[in-house]
Enzyme design. Structure first.
Site, mmCIF file in Angstrom:
data_model
loop_
_atom_site.group_PDB
_atom_site.id
_atom_site.type_symbol
_atom_site.label_atom_id
_atom_site.label_comp_id
_atom_site.label_asym_id
_atom_site.label_seq_id
_atom_site.Cartn_x
_atom_site.Cartn_y
_atom_site.Cartn_z
ATOM 1 N N GLU A 108 0.839 -1.210 0.000
ATOM 2 C CA GLU A 108 0.000 0.000 0.000
ATOM 3 C C GLU A 108 0.871 1.255 0.000
ATOM 4 O O GLU A 108 0.578 2.226 -0.700
ATOM 5 C CB GLU A 108 -0.925 -0.013 1.231
ATOM 6 C CG GLU A 108 -1.961 -1.131 1.244
ATOM 7 C CD GLU A 108 -1.399 -2.476 1.705
ATOM 8 O OE1 GLU A 108 -0.184 -2.542 2.034
ATOM 9 O OE2 GLU A 108 -2.146 -3.457 1.715
ATOM 10 N N LEU A 283 19.734 -30.025 -4.786
ATOM 11 C CA LEU A 283 18.427 -29.463 -4.383
ATOM 12 C C LEU A 283 18.505 -27.949 -4.209
ATOM 13 O O LEU A 283 17.955 -27.378 -3.268
ATOM 14 C CB LEU A 283 17.932 -30.120 -3.097
ATOM 15 C CG LEU A 283 17.708 -31.637 -3.172
ATOM 16 C CD1 LEU A 283 17.205 -32.174 -1.831
ATOM 17 C CD2 LEU A 283 16.747 -32.007 -4.290
#
Ligand SMILES: Nc1c(N[C@@H]2O[C@H](COP(=O)(O)O)[C@@H](O)[C@H]2O)[nH]c(=O)[nH]c1=O
Length: 565
Positions: A108, A283
């Site tokens: 915002e 990974l």
């Protein structure tokens, strides 16, 4: 910076008549009157269709930090005001923003800064109710001070200690707040609402089920096998590796690139011991500046190699979850390498997921073998599946399949995926779908006096340990990452405002070391855009320049954390 958007509505076209009418001859007077009416049409109001387009745009904006920072509640804010010149709602946008990471300016604030004066009298579109908490009311106060007169909200905040608070505060300030499904019921919002649900699916699952949102991902071949030897009936029985366990690669480069993106959206990646023994995986998400997920190995026996890519914590942090008392000798060796070993009384997917919940994880990616996948599905901790189907045949009666034994012997028992989507990625087909639908938390609408300050489900008196890994969670105000700057003196007594405690802590690993490299690292940490990036820089530099780290900071920090808990 002038806004990149058109001026606000109400600015009548320059063509509008300027000459006073009574000076004109009668005939041209009526024409002028008509022109003036033409030139100054009634100000346009946003319709549901406009609202839906702009709400969808807020949800898209909310997703822009994905992969760059660790998963957090995704907030997007679009500020728009109807323009006379066009009916295209996208052209009405005067400002937009998204939350980049924990401890950084809210969506915002960023949208209002871009809109500037054009926010006055405009509407703000939010995919999720603002997450103002612990006395910080930046999002709400920004919208009020910017002069926003209407707010359209896709979803109420799913966390009980935040749900309804911002909406109520905005309404108390006289701002009209329309919540989809409560004040806005048109079917036109269907797609926009889905976007709001998808972009915060992890937060919704976590709030509803108190475990992280878990995705099972596998890549399999197009092998089939005869159902019964005598019958010609074959069924797809994809293999995730050859009978030997060799699996590089089943899916193509582009599909694996998609997997790296999925990893970048995850707090942790989970594999089993077998995967470590057979694949020795890294990974990692493979992108340099992006989020680096934790790697978790689940191994009951701790029958793991002493050397493995996963033990190289320079790449990424690694946790080994094992059964209490398993191979204490290996546990010590792993701990010396910087691997965190966590013991469970009875190692199982649900307890590991509860542990991840306590660590504040929102999303977990399971890249495990069939046995662990079946166990996680049976424990109902898997919510979505990504299946990459490669146009390959490998054969092999004993070649492993993606999911092991689920105890189903009737096809009618099969788990039907929902909201399934199909996507071709080069030669592969990606099929993804939900095992459990995204939870709909909308019915839980607290009234004003029901809005608790703290999540009632976590009473601090039930346990003497509270966790505050994530700023937005119940006790997040204690987190080093919470957006609370601290004003501290340096060794010369000069004061500096550190954006967060994490910035201060990471920098003090190197402050006081008389070395240009150390001073450069401190500067780098001071400028980090978020506490998470400060942490990433601090940890990486600590590994690279161990000789520069002042140990007393590490010792005092551990003491300080325990005493604070
Ligand atoms: N073979 C295979 C996958 N294998 C999965 O990826 C892991 C290896 O990850 P990394 O070491 O980071 O490249 C391996 O342990 C297994 O979990 N994944 C896929 O998307 N496609 C493939 O063909």
């Amino acid at each position: 910076m002038p806004p990149a958007h058109p001026p606000p509505c109400g600015v009548a076209p320059a063509a509008a008549a300027t000459c006073p009418l009574f000076l004109l001859p009668r005939r041209s007077r009526s024409l002028r009157l008509r022109l003036r009416r033409l030139a100054l049409p009634a100000p346009r109001a946003a319709t549901h269709a406009h609202d839906a387009v702009l709400l969808r745009r807020a949800a898209d904006a909310a997703d822009r930090s994905a992969g760059l920072t660790s998963p957090h509640p995704n907030f997007g804010c679009v500020i728009a005001r109807p323009q006379l010149e066009t009916d295209n709602a996208e052209a009405w946008v005067v400002g937009e923003g998204f939350l980049y990471a924990q401890g950084t300016p809210c969506a915002e604030l960023l949208a209002a800064q871009e809109a500037g004066e054009h926010a006055r009298g405009a509407t703000a579109y939010l995919n999720l109710e603002p997450g103002d908490c612990y006395g910080d009311s930046t999002a709400v106060s920004t919208l009020v001070q910017a002069g926003i007169t209407r707010v359209v909200v896709g979803l109420r905040h799913p966390l009980k200690h935040l749900r309804g608070k911002a909406i109520q505060s905005l309404r108390n300030e006289g701002i009209q707040v329309d919540v989809v499904g409560e004040d806005l019921h048109s079917k036109l919002f269907k797609e926009a609402l889905e976007s709001c649900l998808i972009v915060n699916a992890p937060l919704l699952y976590r709030a509803a089920f108190r475990v992280p949102f878990s995705v099972l991902k596998y890549a399999m071949t197009a092998d089939a096998e005869q159902k019964y030897p005598t019958m010609l009936y074959w069924k797809l029985a994809g293999k995730i590796a050859a009978s030997s366990g060799h699996a590089s690669w089943v899916s193509g480069k582009s599909s694996r690139g998609r997997v790296f993106e999925l990893r970048g959206r995850s707090d942790a990646i989970i594999v089993g011991g077998n995967t470590v023994r057979l694949d020795d995986p890294r990974l990692t998400a493979r992108h340099v500046k992006g989020h680096v997920p934790v790697r978790i190995v689940m191994s009951q026996s701790l029958n793991l190699p002493e050397e493995a890519n996963l033990w190289n914590v320079h790449d990424a942090y690694t946790i080994v979850a094992t059964q209490r008392g398993a191979r204490r000798d290996l546990q010590k060796k792993l701990a010396l390498k910087g691997v965190e070993v966590v013991e469970f009384d009875m190692l199982n997917p649900r307890d590991v997921m509860s542990y991840c919940y306590d660590r504040g994880y929102l999303s977990v990616l399971w890249e495990c073998g069939g046995t662990l996948a079946a166990s996680a599905i049976s424990a109902s901790v898997i919510h979505k599946v990504y299946a990459f189907l490669a146009p390959k045949i490998i054969g092999g009666v004993n070649a492993p399949t993606p999911v092991g034994e689920l105890g189903m012997n009737q096809m009618t028992q099969a788990i039907d995926l929902i909201d399934v989507s199909y996507e071709q990625i080069d030669r592969d087909m990606l099929m993804s779908g939900f095992i459990q639908p995204i939870p709909d938390l909308s019915p839980v609408i607290p009234s004003v006096d029901e809005i608790p300050s703290v999540d009632p489900e976590v009473s601090p008196y039930e346990t003497n340990i509270i966790s505050f890994y994530k700023t937005w969670d119940t006790f997040g105000a204690f987190s080093n990452f919470s957006p609370h700057p601290i004003h501290m003196p340096d060794e010369n007594g000069d004061y500096f405002t550190w954006p967060t405690v994490e910035h201060y802590y990471q920098a003090h690993k190197f402050i006081g070391v008389d070395d240009p490299q150390a001073r450069e690292i401190v500067q780098e940490i001071k400028l980090a855009k978020s506490p998470e990036e400060a942490a990433r820089i601090g940890r990486t530099r600590q590994r690279e320049f161990q000789e520069l780290v002042c140990l007393n900071v590490l010792v005092t920090s551990i003491f300080a954390c325990y005493s604070r808990k």
